[in-house]
Motif scaffolding. Structure first.
Motif, PDB file in Angstrom:
ATOM      1  N   GLN A 190      46.540  40.153  98.052  1.00  0.00           N
ATOM      2  CA  GLN A 190      45.456  41.027  98.661  1.00  0.00           C
ATOM      3  C   GLN A 190      44.452  40.178  99.011  1.00  0.00           C
ATOM      4  OE1 GLN A 190      47.444  41.406  95.902  1.00  0.00           O
ATOM      5  NE2 GLN A 190      48.642  43.339  96.344  1.00  0.00           N
ATOM      6  N   ALA A 191      43.894  39.184  98.110  1.00  0.00           N
ATOM      7  CA  ALA A 191      42.905  38.302  98.278  1.00  0.00           C
ATOM      8  C   ALA A 191      43.165  37.550  99.706  1.00  0.00           C
ATOM      9  CB  ALA A 191      42.755  37.438  97.139  1.00  0.00           C
ATOM     10  N   ASP A 192      44.299  36.853  99.806  1.00  0.00           N
ATOM     11  CA  ASP A 192      44.757  36.219 101.219  1.00  0.00           C
ATOM     12  C   ASP A 192      44.377  37.162 102.444  1.00  0.00           C
ATOM     13  OD1 ASP A 192      45.087  33.755 100.481  1.00  0.00           O
ATOM     14  OD2 ASP A 192      47.099  33.894  99.875  1.00  0.00           O
ATOM     15  N   ALA A 193      44.935  38.548 102.203  1.00  0.00           N
ATOM     16  CA  ALA A 193      44.775  39.267 103.303  1.00  0.00           C
ATOM     17  C   ALA A 193      43.349  39.761 103.701  1.00  0.00           C
ATOM     18  CB  ALA A 193      45.550  40.498 103.016  1.00  0.00           C
ATOM     19  N   VAL A 194      42.466  40.015 102.790  1.00  0.00           N
ATOM     20  CA  VAL A 194      41.189  40.397 103.018  1.00  0.00           C
ATOM     21  C   VAL A 194      40.406  39.207 103.515  1.00  0.00           C
ATOM     22  CG1 VAL A 194      39.318  41.050 101.810  1.00  0.00           C
ATOM     23  CG2 VAL A 194      41.366  42.411 101.178  1.00  0.00           C
ATOM     24  N   VAL A 195      40.453  38.004 102.650  1.00  0.00           N
ATOM     25  CA  VAL A 195      39.696  37.022 103.364  1.00  0.00           C
ATOM     26  C   VAL A 195      40.266  36.478 104.433  1.00  0.00           C
ATOM     27  CG1 VAL A 195      38.955  34.621 102.721  1.00  0.00           C
ATOM     28  CG2 VAL A 195      38.994  36.315 100.951  1.00  0.00           C
ATOM     29  N   GLY A 196      41.352  36.628 104.586  1.00  0.00           N
ATOM     30  CA  GLY A 196      42.175  36.021 105.887  1.00  0.00           C
ATOM     31  C   GLY A 196      41.535  36.946 107.172  1.00  0.00           C
ATOM     32  N   GLY A 197      41.429  38.112 106.859  1.00  0.00           N
ATOM     33  CA  GLY A 197      40.844  39.082 107.944  1.00  0.00           C
ATOM     34  C   GLY A 197      39.318  38.849 108.281  1.00  0.00           C
ATOM     35  N   ALA A 198      38.665  38.634 107.143  1.00  0.00           N
ATOM     36  CA  ALA A 198      37.360  38.296 107.380  1.00  0.00           C
ATOM     37  C   ALA A 198      37.022  36.967 108.025  1.00  0.00           C
ATOM     38  CB  ALA A 198      36.540  38.343 106.061  1.00  0.00           C
ATOM     39  N   VAL A 199      37.942  36.041 107.904  1.00  0.00           N
ATOM     40  CA  VAL A 199      37.842  34.549 108.536  1.00  0.00           C
ATOM     41  C   VAL A 199      38.190  34.856 109.812  1.00  0.00           C
ATOM     42  CG1 VAL A 199      38.493  32.319 108.376  1.00  0.00           C
ATOM     43  CG2 VAL A 199      37.895  33.331 106.265  1.00  0.00           C
ATOM     44  N   ALA A 200      39.343  35.761 110.159  1.00  0.00           N
ATOM     45  CA  ALA A 200      39.876  36.089 111.484  1.00  0.00           C
ATOM     46  C   ALA A 200      38.708  36.423 112.389  1.00  0.00           C
ATOM     47  CB  ALA A 200      40.984  36.937 111.651  1.00  0.00           C
ATOM     48  N   GLY A 201      37.692  37.384 111.844  1.00  0.00           N
ATOM     49  CA  GLY A 201      36.626  37.799 112.727  1.00  0.00           C
ATOM     50  C   GLY A 201      35.554  36.567 113.044  1.00  0.00           C
ATOM     51  N   VAL A 202      35.409  35.751 112.048  1.00  0.00           N
ATOM     52  CA  VAL A 202      34.647  34.482 112.248  1.00  0.00           C
ATOM     53  C   VAL A 202      34.986  33.817 113.241  1.00  0.00           C
ATOM     54  CG1 VAL A 202      33.635  32.646 111.254  1.00  0.00           C
ATOM     55  CG2 VAL A 202      33.524  34.847 109.893  1.00  0.00           C
ATOM     56  N   GLY A 203      36.543  33.402 113.317  1.00  0.00           N
ATOM     57  CA  GLY A 203      37.227  32.658 114.179  1.00  0.00           C
ATOM     58  C   GLY A 203      36.940  33.382 115.550  1.00  0.00           C
ATOM     59  N   VAL A 204      37.326  34.536 115.761  1.00  0.00           N
ATOM     60  CA  VAL A 204      36.942  35.103 117.193  1.00  0.00           C
ATOM     61  C   VAL A 204      35.503  34.754 117.625  1.00  0.00           C
ATOM     62  CG1 VAL A 204      36.991  37.178 118.386  1.00  0.00           C
ATOM     63  CG2 VAL A 204      38.877  36.873 116.633  1.00  0.00           C
ATOM     64  N   ALA A 205      34.810  35.224 116.725  1.00  0.00           N
ATOM     65  CA  ALA A 205      33.420  34.890 117.093  1.00  0.00           C
ATOM     66  C   ALA A 205      32.842  33.319 117.541  1.00  0.00           C
ATOM     67  CB  ALA A 205      32.492  35.443 115.949  1.00  0.00           C
ATOM     68  N   CYS A 206      33.511  32.322 116.618  1.00  0.00           N
ATOM     69  CA  CYS A 206      33.307  31.090 116.924  1.00  0.00           C
ATOM     70  C   CYS A 206      33.687  30.765 118.367  1.00  0.00           C
ATOM     71  CB  CYS A 206      34.090  30.294 115.901  1.00  0.00           C
ATOM     72  SG  CYS A 206      33.544  28.555 115.959  1.00  0.00           S
ATOM     73  N   LEU A 207      34.958  31.465 118.809  1.00  0.00           N
ATOM     74  CA  LEU A 207      35.701  31.083 120.068  1.00  0.00           C
ATOM     75  C   LEU A 207      34.672  31.597 121.045  1.00  0.00           C
ATOM     76  CD1 LEU A 207      39.575  31.586 119.334  1.00  0.00           C
ATOM     77  CD2 LEU A 207      38.238  29.324 120.006  1.00  0.00           C
ATOM     78  N   VAL A 208      34.276  32.822 120.941  1.00  0.00           N
ATOM     79  CA  VAL A 208      33.378  33.542 121.757  1.00  0.00           C
ATOM     80  C   VAL A 208      32.111  32.852 122.111  1.00  0.00           C
ATOM     81  CG1 VAL A 208      32.062  35.548 122.488  1.00  0.00           C
ATOM     82  CG2 VAL A 208      34.191  35.850 121.546  1.00  0.00           C
ATOM     83  N   ARG A 209      31.462  32.113 120.942  1.00  0.00           N
ATOM     84  CA  ARG A 209      30.175  31.479 121.218  1.00  0.00           C
ATOM     85  C   ARG A 209      30.520  30.153 121.955  1.00  0.00           C
ATOM     86  NH1 ARG A 209      26.143  30.707 116.218  1.00  0.00           N
ATOM     87  NH2 ARG A 209      25.239  29.687 118.074  1.00  0.00           N
ATOM     88  N   ALA A 210      31.832  29.320 121.630  1.00  0.00           N
ATOM     89  CA  ALA A 210      31.929  28.304 122.330  1.00  0.00           C
ATOM     90  C   ALA A 210      32.159  28.629 123.532  1.00  0.00           C
ATOM     91  CB  ALA A 210      32.950  27.540 121.458  1.00  0.00           C
ATOM     92  N   ARG A 211      32.850  29.444 123.921  1.00  0.00           N
ATOM     93  CA  ARG A 211      33.196  29.805 125.168  1.00  0.00           C
ATOM     94  C   ARG A 211      32.165  30.254 126.313  1.00  0.00           C
ATOM     95  NH1 ARG A 211      37.454  31.387 128.512  1.00  0.00           N
ATOM     96  NH2 ARG A 211      37.176  32.740 130.061  1.00  0.00           N
ATOM     97  N   ARG A 212      30.994  30.688 125.724  1.00  0.00           N
ATOM     98  CA  ARG A 212      29.673  30.885 126.407  1.00  0.00           C
ATOM     99  C   ARG A 212      28.697  30.055 126.242  1.00  0.00           C
ATOM    100  NH1 ARG A 212      29.149  37.425 124.333  1.00  0.00           N
ATOM    101  NH2 ARG A 212      30.889  38.399 125.271  1.00  0.00           N
ATOM    102  N   SER A 213      29.069  29.145 125.759  1.00  0.00           N
ATOM    103  CA  SER A 213      27.904  28.109 125.334  1.00  0.00           C
ATOM    104  C   SER A 213      27.741  27.237 126.861  1.00  0.00           C
ATOM    105  CB  SER A 213      28.325  27.127 124.424  1.00  0.00           C
ATOM    106  OG  SER A 213      27.583  25.784 124.447  1.00  0.00           O
ATOM    107  N   ARG A 214      26.562  26.938 127.261  1.00  0.00           N
ATOM    108  CA  ARG A 214      26.173  25.779 128.280  1.00  0.00           C
ATOM    109  C   ARG A 214      26.713  24.497 128.127  1.00  0.00           C
ATOM    110  NH1 ARG A 214      20.073  26.654 129.142  1.00  0.00           N
ATOM    111  NH2 ARG A 214      20.225  26.602 126.999  1.00  0.00           N
ATOM    112  N   TRP A 215      27.037  24.103 126.799  1.00  0.00           N
ATOM    113  CA  TRP A 215      27.246  23.001 126.442  1.00  0.00           C
ATOM    114  C   TRP A 215      28.912  22.919 126.398  1.00  0.00           C
ATOM    115  CZ3 TRP A 215      23.398  25.508 124.529  1.00  0.00           C
ATOM    116  CH2 TRP A 215      21.956  25.020 124.924  1.00  0.00           C
ATOM    117  N   PRO A 216      29.650  21.746 126.538  1.00  0.00           N
ATOM    118  CA  PRO A 216      31.070  21.651 126.308  1.00  0.00           C
ATOM    119  C   PRO A 216      31.287  21.701 124.773  1.00  0.00           C
ATOM    120  CG  PRO A 216      30.438  19.914 127.560  1.00  0.00           C
ATOM    121  CD  PRO A 216      29.294  20.621 127.197  1.00  0.00           C
TER     122      PRO A 216
END
Length: 222
Positions: free
Chosen positions: A6-32
């Motif tokens: 249960q802990a893995d599933a909850v934290v894994g889901g939360a980290v997945a949200g952070v991961g998606v946000a990280c990719l979005v920020r990296a994609r929209r960044s003006r820097w490589p």
């Protein structure tokens, strides 16, 4: 090593949200932005979600073939994949225009990337040729894979992953190296007492640091 499925599933889901946000920020960044580093939180979330299945398999709540596939997937991410992706991503970040890394550090990162690839070969061979087992010890899981010369490979593993982050001229990546290095020691100590692992907190902390790092210009990373 985790507290429960249960802990893995909850934290894994939360980290997945952070991961998606990280990719979005990296994609929209003006820097490589190196994709391998920006995608690391998402990979950590997958790793935790996979181990939730490993927990269920250890408790006999999954069919044996599915439990075996989950253990193998966990080992592939943890062992041969990370020592290649982390130093390669740090090296790629160091090659960005305006990044505060001198030629000596860049050569060091190249050497660590090569070492990571060398370390990954016997790790991948061990995963491919030996069944991955997971045994429950109290509130932790102990894995057995049959890795040859484990002390040597572990030293090389930590050198390539943690060492490449510490060698980076990026302040946030160096902080990430300190967090992961300290977390690795704590995880080992807590697992020894079969209490609870700090890995969930470590993965979440590393993901938040990478989210803070993504999308920022090199001049702000010093």
């Amino acid at each position: 090593m985790r507290w429960s499925a249960q802990a893995d599933a909850v934290v894994g889901g939360a980290v997945a949200g952070v991961g998606v946000a990280c990719l979005v920020r990296a994609r929209r960044s003006r820097w490589p932005q190196p994709f391998s580093l920006a995608a690391l939180p998402l990979m950590l979330s997958v790793h935790q979600l996979v181990e939730a299945l490993v927990w269920l398999g250890a408790d006999g709540e999954l069919p044996p073939p599915l439990a075996e596939a989950a253990r193998t997937a966990w080992a592939v991410i943890a062992l041969p994949l990370l020592p290649v992706l982390v130093p390669a991503g740090v090296w790629q970040a160091a090659c960005e225009p305006g990044h505060p890394v001198g030629p000596h550090r860049r050569r060091g990162l190249v050497q660590l990337t090569v070492l990571g690839a060398v370390i990954a070969i016997p790790l991948a061979a061990a995963v491919a040729s030996h069944p991955v087992t997971a045994t429950r010890y109290g509130h932790t899981l102990g894995y057995a894979i049959g890795i040859p010369h484990p002390a040597f490979l572990l030293a090389g593993y930590l050198l390539t992953t943690v060492g490449s982050l510490l060698l980076s001229g990026d302040r946030l990546l160096r902080r990430l190296g300190l967090v992961t290095g300290t977390g690795a020691v704590l995880c080992a100590l807590l697992w020894r007492f079969a209490f609870m692992s700090t890995w969930c907190a470590l993965a979440a902390s590393a993901s938040l640091l990478l989210l803070h790092w993504s999308g920022r210009p090199p001049t702000n990373r010093r």
